[in-house]
Design a protein around this motif. Structure first.
Motif, PDB file in Angstrom:
ATOM      1  N   PRO A   1      37.719  27.931  35.584  1.00  0.00           N
ATOM      2  CA  PRO A   1      36.737  28.313  36.601  1.00  0.00           C
ATOM      3  C   PRO A   1      37.359  28.820  37.902  1.00  0.00           C
ATOM      4  O   PRO A   1      36.758  29.621  38.599  1.00  0.00           O
ATOM      5  CB  PRO A   1      35.949  27.028  36.859  1.00  0.00           C
ATOM      6  CG  PRO A   1      36.187  26.166  35.670  1.00  0.00           C
ATOM      7  CD  PRO A   1      37.527  26.556  35.136  1.00  0.00           C
ATOM      8  N   GLY A   2      38.558  28.372  38.229  1.00  0.00           N
ATOM      9  CA  GLY A   2      39.200  28.777  39.477  1.00  0.00           C
ATOM     10  C   GLY A   2      40.179  29.920  39.325  1.00  0.00           C
ATOM     11  O   GLY A   2      40.906  30.242  40.267  1.00  0.00           O
ATOM     12  N   TYR A   3      40.209  30.561  38.151  1.00  0.00           N
ATOM     13  CA  TYR A   3      41.190  31.623  37.923  1.00  0.00           C
ATOM     14  C   TYR A   3      40.933  32.818  38.839  1.00  0.00           C
ATOM     15  O   TYR A   3      39.811  33.275  38.991  1.00  0.00           O
ATOM     16  CB  TYR A   3      41.147  32.090  36.469  1.00  0.00           C
ATOM     17  CG  TYR A   3      42.121  33.197  36.175  1.00  0.00           C
ATOM     18  CD1 TYR A   3      43.470  32.946  36.072  1.00  0.00           C
ATOM     19  CD2 TYR A   3      41.680  34.514  36.029  1.00  0.00           C
ATOM     20  CE1 TYR A   3      44.378  33.961  35.817  1.00  0.00           C
ATOM     21  CE2 TYR A   3      42.575  35.536  35.777  1.00  0.00           C
ATOM     22  CZ  TYR A   3      43.917  35.248  35.672  1.00  0.00           C
ATOM     23  OH  TYR A   3      44.813  36.251  35.427  1.00  0.00           O
ATOM     24  N   LEU A   4      41.998  33.303  39.467  1.00  0.00           N
ATOM     25  CA  LEU A   4      41.934  34.481  40.328  1.00  0.00           C
ATOM     26  C   LEU A   4      42.928  35.518  39.811  1.00  0.00           C
ATOM     27  O   LEU A   4      44.057  35.185  39.469  1.00  0.00           O
ATOM     28  CB  LEU A   4      42.317  34.134  41.771  1.00  0.00           C
ATOM     29  CG  LEU A   4      41.477  33.089  42.500  1.00  0.00           C
ATOM     30  CD1 LEU A   4      42.103  32.762  43.851  1.00  0.00           C
ATOM     31  CD2 LEU A   4      40.053  33.578  42.674  1.00  0.00           C
ATOM     32  N   GLU A   5      42.488  36.759  39.771  1.00  0.00           N
ATOM     33  CA  GLU A   5      43.426  37.838  39.453  1.00  0.00           C
ATOM     34  C   GLU A   5      44.452  37.899  40.577  1.00  0.00           C
ATOM     35  O   GLU A   5      44.183  37.523  41.723  1.00  0.00           O
ATOM     36  CB  GLU A   5      42.687  39.172  39.325  1.00  0.00           C
ATOM     37  CG  GLU A   5      41.746  39.252  38.145  1.00  0.00           C
ATOM     38  CD  GLU A   5      42.477  39.311  36.818  1.00  0.00           C
ATOM     39  OE1 GLU A   5      43.683  39.653  36.790  1.00  0.00           O
ATOM     40  OE2 GLU A   5      41.840  38.993  35.795  1.00  0.00           O
ATOM     41  N   GLN A   6      45.632  38.389  40.263  1.00  0.00           N
ATOM     42  CA  GLN A   6      46.739  38.432  41.220  1.00  0.00           C
ATOM     43  C   GLN A   6      46.356  39.167  42.508  1.00  0.00           C
ATOM     44  O   GLN A   6      46.671  38.707  43.602  1.00  0.00           O
ATOM     45  CB  GLN A   6      47.947  39.103  40.567  1.00  0.00           C
ATOM     46  CG  GLN A   6      49.250  38.828  41.271  1.00  0.00           C
ATOM     47  CD  GLN A   6      49.721  37.394  41.109  1.00  0.00           C
ATOM     48  OE1 GLN A   6      49.588  36.806  40.050  1.00  0.00           O
ATOM     49  NE2 GLN A   6      50.273  36.833  42.144  1.00  0.00           N
ATOM     50  N   ASP A   7      45.649  40.308  42.390  1.00  0.00           N
ATOM     51  CA  ASP A   7      45.292  41.077  43.593  1.00  0.00           C
ATOM     52  C   ASP A   7      44.290  40.327  44.466  1.00  0.00           C
ATOM     53  O   ASP A   7      44.356  40.381  45.697  1.00  0.00           O
ATOM     54  CB  ASP A   7      44.767  42.473  43.223  1.00  0.00           C
ATOM     55  CG  ASP A   7      43.536  42.433  42.333  1.00  0.00           C
ATOM     56  OD1 ASP A   7      43.359  41.451  41.582  1.00  0.00           O
ATOM     57  OD2 ASP A   7      42.744  43.398  42.378  1.00  0.00           O
ATOM     58  N   VAL A   8      43.377  39.598  43.849  1.00  0.00           N
ATOM     59  CA  VAL A   8      42.406  38.802  44.612  1.00  0.00           C
ATOM     60  C   VAL A   8      43.135  37.670  45.344  1.00  0.00           C
ATOM     61  O   VAL A   8      42.873  37.409  46.522  1.00  0.00           O
ATOM     62  CB  VAL A   8      41.308  38.237  43.687  1.00  0.00           C
ATOM     63  CG1 VAL A   8      40.389  37.291  44.436  1.00  0.00           C
ATOM     64  CG2 VAL A   8      40.520  39.366  43.050  1.00  0.00           C
TER      65      VAL A   8
END
Length: 109
Positions: free
Chosen positions: A73-80
């Protein structure tokens, strides 16, 4: 290294005494546990971490944002994630370190 485990335990038990703090107390009456016990604890901790990061346990007050566990649920793409870092507060000058922190104590053995 005969005696090393006992010496290590002793050091962790008494190392704060010269600073006026009480002797450390350990679980299991200070006895070392075996490899099997340690591996069980490591596995339990890893399972709990997996549950936490995947949103399967309470996360109240815990930020589980990450860039490595896709599908969580907390996964963020590298750019974000990079934008989050850029928009966060800037690091300021370090506060001075109290001299008490830099004291050395040597217990009498």
């Amino acid at each position: 290294m005969p005696g090393f485990l006992k010496a290590t335990n002793e050091w962790f038990r008494i190392y704060k005494i010269p600073a006026g703090k009480p002797e450390n107390q350990f679980a299991f009456n200070g006895e070392a546990k075996n490899k099997s016990f340690a591996l069980t604890i490591i596995k339990q901790a890893n399972t709990q971490w997996q549950q936490l990061i995947k949103g399967q346990s309470k996360t109240e007050g815990i930020n589980c944002d990450n860039t490595t566990v896709s599908g969580s649920p907390g996964y963020l793409e590298q750019d974000v994630a990079q934008k989050e870092i850029e928009n966060s507060a800037q690091i300021g000058n370090a506060a001075p370190i109290d001299a008490e922190v830099d004291k050395w104590y040597y217990p009498k053995l």
